[in-house]
Scaffold this motif. Structure first.
Motif, PDB file in Angstrom:
ATOM      1  N   THR A 118       9.125   5.430  -0.686  1.00 26.27           N
ATOM      2  CA  THR A 118       8.755   5.227  -2.081  1.00 26.27           C
ATOM      3  C   THR A 118       9.931   4.972  -3.006  1.00 26.27           C
ATOM      4  O   THR A 118       9.727   4.544  -4.136  1.00 26.27           O
ATOM      5  CB  THR A 118       8.016   6.459  -2.628  1.00 26.27           C
ATOM      6  N   PRO A 144      -3.637   5.626  -0.825  1.00 27.57           N
ATOM      7  CA  PRO A 144      -3.694   4.786  -2.029  1.00 27.57           C
ATOM      8  C   PRO A 144      -3.902   5.588  -3.319  1.00 27.57           C
ATOM      9  O   PRO A 144      -3.431   5.169  -4.379  1.00 27.57           O
ATOM     10  CB  PRO A 144      -4.868   3.845  -1.756  1.00 27.57           C
ATOM     11  N   LEU A 171      -0.585   6.644  -4.368  1.00 25.55           N
ATOM     12  CA  LEU A 171       0.148   5.512  -4.924  1.00 25.55           C
ATOM     13  C   LEU A 171      -0.322   5.232  -6.344  1.00 25.55           C
ATOM     14  O   LEU A 171       0.491   4.969  -7.234  1.00 25.55           O
ATOM     15  CB  LEU A 171      -0.058   4.282  -4.048  1.00 25.55           C
ATOM     16  N   LEU A 191       1.989   5.209  -9.635  1.00 25.77           N
ATOM     17  CA  LEU A 191       2.064   4.111 -10.599  1.00 25.77           C
ATOM     18  C   LEU A 191       1.755   4.631 -12.001  1.00 25.77           C
ATOM     19  O   LEU A 191       2.421   4.280 -12.968  1.00 25.77           O
ATOM     20  CB  LEU A 191       1.087   3.002 -10.213  1.00 25.77           C
ATOM     21  N   LEU A 228       7.458   2.389  -9.640  1.00 25.63           N
ATOM     22  CA  LEU A 228       6.995   1.362  -8.715  1.00 25.63           C
ATOM     23  C   LEU A 228       7.683   1.641  -7.384  1.00 25.63           C
ATOM     24  O   LEU A 228       8.882   1.456  -7.257  1.00 25.63           O
ATOM     25  CB  LEU A 228       7.346  -0.037  -9.223  1.00 25.63           C
ATOM     26  N   LYS A 270       8.440  -1.355  -1.117  1.00 25.55           N
ATOM     27  CA  LYS A 270       7.363  -2.152  -0.527  1.00 25.55           C
ATOM     28  C   LYS A 270       6.684  -1.463   0.653  1.00 25.55           C
ATOM     29  O   LYS A 270       5.520  -1.688   0.922  1.00 25.55           O
ATOM     30  CB  LYS A 270       7.860  -3.544  -0.142  1.00 25.55           C
ATOM     31  N   LEU A 296       3.845   0.326  -0.743  1.00 25.78           N
ATOM     32  CA  LEU A 296       2.838  -0.616  -1.250  1.00 25.78           C
ATOM     33  C   LEU A 296       2.077  -1.262  -0.095  1.00 25.78           C
ATOM     34  O   LEU A 296       0.838  -1.344  -0.116  1.00 25.78           O
ATOM     35  CB  LEU A 296       3.514  -1.696  -2.105  1.00 25.78           C
ATOM     36  N   GLY A 347      -1.802  -0.779   0.958  1.00 27.41           N
ATOM     37  CA  GLY A 347      -2.615  -1.984   1.097  1.00 27.41           C
ATOM     38  C   GLY A 347      -3.387  -1.991   2.405  1.00 27.41           C
ATOM     39  O   GLY A 347      -4.584  -2.315   2.439  1.00 27.41           O
TER      40      GLY A 347
END
Lengths: 289, 292
Positions: free
Chosen positions: A120, B73, B76, B80, B85, B88, B91, B95
């Motif tokens: 993260t 998620p 996450l 956010l 942020l 990746k 992320l 996803g």
């Protein structure tokens, strides 16, 4: 949203809309109160205890708590089992990684696997040189029990420091107790100390260490920007700002550089000449008119 | 147990199914589900316990075989909302998880993966066994409000607010990394479900479950009451279903004419398939609207 179950609609009397609004308000209000409680708890419990150190590259505590998802991948990739995830009751935000230097210090791996593992960015990958990590700052916190401060030669914190002679140096000082020995005082330099905690871990004192790694915020005072330091100003200007000064001689210290007041063997005041005591005079005070 | 013999008028739930299909046939999906839950847990525990590193991390975020990142998620989303942020990996991981549950059904996480399901299933089982009635059940919508307000709390506190108290991640993390006092919170959920609200945690409060419910609207895998004409109203499916309100529209054609359970709260646990003595239910796709 919703389950249509057990919500009969339009039964005359109370309007279904009012009833619906009242139900929604009750549910929303309850959830809101619960969230408020959780939010307040999160806010008030987010202070990090002084002995808990974050892994290298950790963001500032506030940002860290927003980014860390408590997955423990940093813990898994730490080859020395330094890091652990806080358990409820540890006093550290539940599930976040930390280490206690007195138990297991950071070994400062060159490839910093904990930072690489973090998915993260709570551990910032822009840290690629472990020497630039600032997990905390060592402070020789107890001058009364530190063996070097007692004039002994322990030096262990200095010896184990991975950044020896930069992060910790031994500063020689006169030992006023014996008046004839030096004390070599371990001195931490914030420009180089990474806060790895090896000094705290290896301090030979039986319980608490005399040297401790503290969060930088606790270890360091704020810089006094409003004070202008004469020696820095002088260097910047290339000369003294108050012009040439007359150096007055200091009697008894001829041949020494200005300010050097150290006394070498044989330089002290001459011992009083041993004069035989006269048998008729009783106590000789040595006084002469 | 003696209850079976003394209360001959109301046999134990699923007794007819066991008589008709045998014990294994009447517990097929339950056994598979337990295997899935414990198997996933075993994958996480194989590393710390036996040094076999297949999956590292925990359900919040993990790395499988050093290549496959998976991230929760909902976590996450909180991150956010708190103003960061992530990299990746997180992320992409989130996803992949979202994509999987959009296809398989969001609440599949709850019944096939989440370790808390073992706790709340145990509470529900014990509650049925002890014949406990009553209590105070909050509205099933509470979870959605909690979900929303937790994101607001994350925004205002700048931290993952729900993670400070989340019993689900505490349980999973506790099993893998050590519990501390988190046992108390997990025990609290068990007692709450046992004594105060039947299916209270998973079915009414858990904002993580609510998040996965929101992912459940497009699920391809669904339960269908395909042989609903054979239903003899024994109510066994309602008794075992963790979200009983989802059954009625499909089984009794209330508000829809096809037999597929499309409610996003259906966890695809398959317990209704097991427990039905008339084989009314089957697991199929959302497009299979045939009746037989």
């Amino acid at each position: 949203m919703g389950d249509m179950q057990d919500k009969p609609v339009g039964q005359g009397g109370t309007s279904p809309r009012r009833r619906f609004l009242r139900e929604v308000a009750g549910v929303a209000g309850g959830a809101c109160l619960l969230s408020l409680g959780v939010g307040l708890y999160a806010k008030q419990a987010s202070a990090l205890p002084a002995v808990a150190l974050r892994p290298p590259g950790a963001l500032a505590e506030g940002d860290f708590l927003a980014a860390c998802v408590r997955c423990g991948l940093c813990v898994r990739d730490c080859p020395y089992d330094t890091l652990r995830l806080a358990e409820l009751g540890d006093g550290v935000a539940t599930g976040t990684p930390y280490f206690a230097a007195r138990q297991v210090p950071c070994e400062m791996c060159e490839d910093i696997p904990c930072v690489v593992a973090c998915p993260t960015g709570a551990l910032d990958r822009s840290l690629t040189d472990i020497g630039k990590a600032r997990m905390g700052l060592a402070v020789l916190i107890d001058h009364e029990t530190c063996l070097n401060f007692l004039g002994l030669r322990c030096d262990v914190c200095y010896r184990v420091c991975p950044v020896i002679d930069k992060a910790i140096t031994l500063e020689r000082q006169h030992n006023p107790r014996s008046d004839r020995h030096a004390m070599l005082l371990p001195t931490v330099h914030s420009d180089y100390c990474t806060g790895c905690g090896k000094c705290e871990k290896s301090c030979v004192l039986p319980g608490e260490a005399a040297i401790k790694v503290l969060p930088v915020r606790l270890a360091q005072g704020s810089k006094a920007e409003h004070y202008r330091k004469g020696w820095e100003e002088k260097e910047a200007a290339g000369q003294s700002l108050i012009g040439e000064q007359i150096e007055l001689p200091v009697r008894g210290l001829e041949g020494k550089s200005y300010g050097d007041t150290r006394v070498l063997p044989g330089q002290g005041p001459a011992p009083a000449p041993a004069t035989p005591a006269r048998p008729d005079s009783g106590l000789d005070s040595g006084w002469k008119p | 147990m003696s209850a079976t013999t003394t209360k001959a008028a109301r046999p134990r739930i699923g007794a007819e199914a066991i008589a008709g299909k045998g014990w294994l046939g009447a517990h097929k999906w339950l056994v598979l589900r337990r295997l899935s839950q414990l198997g996933i847990l075993a994958l996480f525990l194989a590393g710390p316990w036996f040094g076999v590193w297949i999956v590292k991390g925990n359900l919040s975020s993990s790395l499988t075989l050093e290549v496959l990142p998976l991230t929760d998620p909902f976590l996450l989303a909180q991150s956010l909302a708190a103003g960061t942020l992530p990299y990746k990996e997180a992320l992409i991981g989130a996803g992949i998880v979202v994509a999987f549950y959009l296809l398989a059904g969001g609440r599949v996480f709850c019944s096939w993966v989440c370790p808390m399901n073992l706790v709340t299933d145990a509470a529900a089982w014990l509650r049925r066994r002890l014949g406990l009635k009553g209590g105070k059940i909050p509205s099933g919508d509470t979870r959605y409000w909690l979900l929303g307000f937790m994101l607001v709390a994350a925004f205002f506190t700048g931290s993952l607010a729900w993670e400070w108290v989340n019993p689900v991640s505490m349980l999973h993390r506790g099993l893998i990394f050590g519990f501390g006092l988190a046992w108390g919170i997990v025990g609290g959920v068990f007692l709450y479900d046992l004594l105060i609200a039947t299916r209270g945690w998973c079915g009414h409060l858990c904002p993580m479950g609510a998040f996965y419910s929101l992912l459940g609207s497009t699920a391809l895998v669904r339960v269908s009451a395909a042989r609903r004409s054979a239903c003899d109203d024994c109510m066994d499916c309602f008794a075992v279903c963790p979200e009983p309100q989802v059954i009625r529209p499909a089984l009794k054609a209330a508000g829809q004419d096809h037999p597929v359970i499309l409610d996003r709260n259906c966890t695809n646990c398959g317990r209704c398939v097991d427990v039905c003595g008339k084989n009314v239910f089957r697991i199929t796709t959302r497009f299979d609207r045939s009746e037989s």
